[in-house]
Design an enzyme around this catalytic site. Structure first.
Site, mmCIF file in Angstrom:
data_model
loop_
_atom_site.group_PDB
_atom_site.id
_atom_site.type_symbol
_atom_site.label_atom_id
_atom_site.label_comp_id
_atom_site.label_asym_id
_atom_site.label_seq_id
_atom_site.Cartn_x
_atom_site.Cartn_y
_atom_site.Cartn_z
ATOM 1 N N GLU A 233 0.822 -1.225 0.000
ATOM 2 C CA GLU A 233 0.000 0.000 0.000
ATOM 3 C C GLU A 233 0.848 1.265 0.000
ATOM 4 O O GLU A 233 1.704 1.467 0.860
ATOM 5 C CB GLU A 233 -0.902 0.003 1.248
ATOM 6 C CG GLU A 233 -1.761 1.269 1.379
ATOM 7 C CD GLU A 233 -2.617 1.279 2.647
ATOM 8 O OE1 GLU A 233 -2.487 0.358 3.484
ATOM 9 O OE2 GLU A 233 -3.421 2.218 2.792
ATOM 10 N N LYS A 235 1.410 5.618 -0.160
ATOM 11 C CA LYS A 235 0.848 6.825 0.455
ATOM 12 C C LYS A 235 1.598 8.032 -0.077
ATOM 13 O O LYS A 235 2.773 7.935 -0.435
ATOM 14 C CB LYS A 235 0.993 6.723 1.973
ATOM 15 C CG LYS A 235 0.185 7.747 2.753
ATOM 16 C CD LYS A 235 0.109 7.373 4.234
ATOM 17 C CE LYS A 235 -0.729 8.380 4.999
ATOM 18 N NZ LYS A 235 -0.994 7.953 6.380
ATOM 19 N N ASP A 266 -5.465 3.174 -1.364
ATOM 20 C CA ASP A 266 -6.253 3.782 -0.293
ATOM 21 C C ASP A 266 -6.782 5.113 -0.823
ATOM 22 O O ASP A 266 -6.004 5.962 -1.275
ATOM 23 C CB ASP A 266 -5.362 3.988 0.944
ATOM 24 C CG ASP A 266 -6.129 4.504 2.140
ATOM 25 O OD1 ASP A 266 -6.892 5.482 1.989
ATOM 26 O OD2 ASP A 266 -5.973 3.943 3.240
ATOM 27 N N HIS A 269 -5.006 8.427 0.028
ATOM 28 C CA HIS A 269 -3.552 8.517 -0.066
ATOM 29 C C HIS A 269 -3.014 9.190 -1.312
ATOM 30 O O HIS A 269 -1.886 8.942 -1.729
ATOM 31 C CB HIS A 269 -2.940 7.113 0.042
ATOM 32 C CG HIS A 269 -3.002 6.550 1.425
ATOM 33 N ND1 HIS A 269 -2.314 5.440 1.819
ATOM 34 C CD2 HIS A 269 -3.655 6.984 2.523
ATOM 35 C CE1 HIS A 269 -2.562 5.180 3.097
ATOM 36 N NE2 HIS A 269 -3.378 6.103 3.534
ATOM 37 N N HIS A 293 -8.583 0.264 -0.104
ATOM 38 C CA HIS A 293 -8.875 0.779 1.224
ATOM 39 C C HIS A 293 -9.825 1.940 1.002
ATOM 40 O O HIS A 293 -9.397 3.042 0.673
ATOM 41 C CB HIS A 293 -7.610 1.265 1.920
ATOM 42 C CG HIS A 293 -6.938 0.205 2.716
ATOM 43 N ND1 HIS A 293 -5.883 0.442 3.569
ATOM 44 C CD2 HIS A 293 -7.205 -1.129 2.810
ATOM 45 C CE1 HIS A 293 -5.516 -0.699 4.141
ATOM 46 N NE2 HIS A 293 -6.298 -1.658 3.687
ATOM 47 N N ASP A 301 -6.578 14.979 6.485
ATOM 48 C CA ASP A 301 -6.816 13.632 7.006
ATOM 49 C C ASP A 301 -7.245 12.685 5.900
ATOM 50 O O ASP A 301 -7.943 13.077 4.963
ATOM 51 C CB ASP A 301 -7.903 13.677 8.083
ATOM 52 C CG ASP A 301 -8.169 12.298 8.657
ATOM 53 O OD1 ASP A 301 -7.193 11.621 9.003
ATOM 54 O OD2 ASP A 301 -9.333 11.889 8.724
ATOM 55 N N ASP A 303 -8.637 9.552 6.717
ATOM 56 C CA ASP A 303 -9.303 8.409 7.350
ATOM 57 C C ASP A 303 -10.661 8.702 7.973
ATOM 58 O O ASP A 303 -11.004 8.138 9.002
ATOM 59 C CB ASP A 303 -8.379 7.833 8.437
ATOM 60 C CG ASP A 303 -7.028 7.448 7.878
ATOM 61 O OD1 ASP A 303 -6.979 6.497 7.097
ATOM 62 O OD2 ASP A 303 -6.039 8.121 8.194
HETATM 63 C C1 RNT Z 1 -2.099 4.289 6.783
HETATM 64 C C2 RNT Z 1 -2.680 3.242 5.916
HETATM 65 C C3 RNT Z 1 -2.937 1.939 6.588
HETATM 66 C C4 RNT Z 1 -3.524 2.091 7.961
HETATM 67 C C5 RNT Z 1 -3.953 0.788 8.595
HETATM 68 C C6 RNT Z 1 -4.224 0.953 10.053
HETATM 69 O O1 RNT Z 1 -2.037 5.507 6.182
HETATM 70 O O2 RNT Z 1 -3.850 3.710 5.323
HETATM 71 O O3 RNT Z 1 -3.718 1.150 5.782
HETATM 72 O O4 RNT Z 1 -4.608 2.964 7.959
HETATM 73 O O5 RNT Z 1 -3.035 -0.180 8.335
HETATM 74 ZN ZN ZN Z 2 -5.015 2.274 4.206
#
Ligand code: RNT
Ligand code: ZN
Length: 426
Positions: A233, A235, A266, A269, A293, A301, A303
């Site tokens: 993953e 970012k 994600d 990201h 994700h 942010d 999340d």
């Molecule tokens: C962090 C990533 C990752 C986390 C989790 C908890 O920026 O998104 O996936 O959120 O592993």
């Molecule tokens: Zn993530």
């Protein structure tokens, strides 16, 4: 309170809506079957603000991950977390999966460091999942640990630090493979690391070469794909890694293509005006399977709790239009400690499912036909008209059929649980 639905009305509404969709060539009965085959991987970490239950746990700093808010009642141990997940899943239609992190190991009160955990520390989780007939997914935890204090883990120039995390990565794959084997459904093991610099780096390349080597070492051991699927993953930036993140999109895209792993996207990201929906078709051209994700970025942010917004809808529509639901693992990733955590899970998961349902109800063939005829006015007008089709009637029918509360009625259950269970937690 909030009891506005009755079965007859739901069924009547469904029959009417079914006719309307049929006039666009969509069989709603079929959609109700199809959506059952699309599991969502529900992330366990919404339930305790990403703290985990390790003995001598050190909090969530050191990884740029920060849950804010102090709504009472967060899960204090794995048993409570499972109880909360059960409650949330009882309010979500369909059968789903649960996504764990290594920091949710159960070590019986003993300190077991991350490079020493094994499948035995996840026995309760596996038994619990088996009883419910659901699959598990997994993540090594490369943050909230003193070996991550420098801001670097797998990409560290310090061999001691790097080797510690490589051992953790290997352990995690072993655990994940065991989960997949025990539960009869492949476990996706997703690697995300926080590594990066707050300010301008002088050596971008060096850390990336190290990361490549570390990942290769972790992935050296081959596992049966029926048990384990590896994902990486990327970012763009995090708290404390504003200027440089080693595991960027380009880095992992290259890695996934050359190593044959899954790539995790994600939604939070990327640059704020960038969307992951547009990336799906490009990546599926080169990569077998993706992990999503699904999250919601808000300013800095990444999340916030998922809602049914254009971004999530666009992701689901893209999967429908690419006919890719079987190649994409749909996971959630958000954490909000300022609201009832069960409500957060249920809101986010139901929103993701609604997006999937709207996408499945889309007469994609008509849109593509208009496009192929060069009739772009029709394509746009149709897309706009489809937005007001009675999707809610199909959704209500699905909830009714699956034996979960229809509409906002689930809030009653959450309120009761908050009063009887959550408020009793110290
Ligand atoms: C962090 C990533 C990752 C986390 C989790 C908890 O920026 O998104 O996936 O959120 O592993
Ligand atoms: Zn993530």
């Amino acid at each position: 309170m909030l009891r506005i639905y009755n079965e007859n009305i739901i069924n009547e509404n469904y029959e009417r809506a079914k006719e309307i969709y049929a006039s666009f060539g969509i069989d709603t009965d079929k959609v109700l079957e199809e959506i059952k085959k699309i599991p969502i991987s529900i992330h366990c970490w919404q339930g305790d603000d990403v703290e985990g239950f390790e003995v001598a746990a050190e909090g969530v700093d050191g990884g740029g991950i920060m849950a804010t808010g102090n709504h009472p009642g967060k899960a204090r141990n794995a048993e409570e977390l499972r109880q909360d997940l059960d409650k949330a899943m009882s309010l979500i239609p369909g059968k789903h999966r649960v996504n764990l992190h290594a920091m949710y190991a159960e070590t019986d009160g003993k300190f077991v460091d991350r490079d020493e955990i094994g499948p035995e520390h996840f026995k309760n989780w596996i038994d619990w999942a088996k009883e419910r007939g659901i699959g598990l997914d997994f993540n090594p935890t490369f943050f909230a640990h003193k070996m991550a204090d420098s801001g670097f883990t797998l990409a560290s120039k310090d061999k001691k630090i790097r080797d510690f995390w490589i051992r953790h990565g290997k352990r995690s794959r072993e655990i994940a493979a065991e989960m997949g084997k025990a539960l009869g459904t492949p476990c996706v093991n997703n690697i995300w690391i926080p590594d990066g610099y707050k300010d301008l780096p002088a050596d971008r390349l060096g850390h990336r070469q190290i990361l490549q080597e570390s990942l290769d070492e972790i992935l050296e051991e081959k596992y049966d794909k029926n048990y384990l699927l590896d994902a990486v993953e990327c970012k763009l930036f995090g708290i404390g890694s504003e200027s440089y993140v080693v595991g960027s999109h380009e880095f992992y895209m290259g890695y996934a293509i050359t190593r044959g792993t899954l790539l995790c996207l994600d939604a939070g990201h990327f640059h704020p005006t960038e969307t992951i929906s547009d990336k799906i078709s490009s990546l599926l051209t080169y990569i077998d399977e993706l992990l999503l994700h699904v999250s919601r970025g808000v300013r800095w942010d990444s999340d916030h709790v998922v809602i049914l917004n254009d971004d999530v809808l666009a992701i689901a529509q893209e999967l429908k239009r690419c006919n890719a639901f079987q190649r994409v693992h749909f996971g959630l990733d958000f954490f909000d400690g300022s609201i009832n955590r069960i409500a957060a899970w249920v809101t986010g998961t139901r929103a993701a499912l609604k997006a999937i349902m709207i996408a499945l109800l889309e007469p994609t063939h008509l849109l593509k036909e208009a496009e192929d005829q060069g009739n772009f006015g029709k394509r746009l007008a149709l897309m706009e008209e489809l937005k007001s089709l009675p999707f809610g009637a199909i959704w209500d029918k699905y909830c009714l059929e699956q034996g979960v509360p229809v509409g906002a009625e689930w809030l009653n259950v959450v309120q009761e649980y908050e009063e009887q269970v959550l408020s009793q937690r110290g």
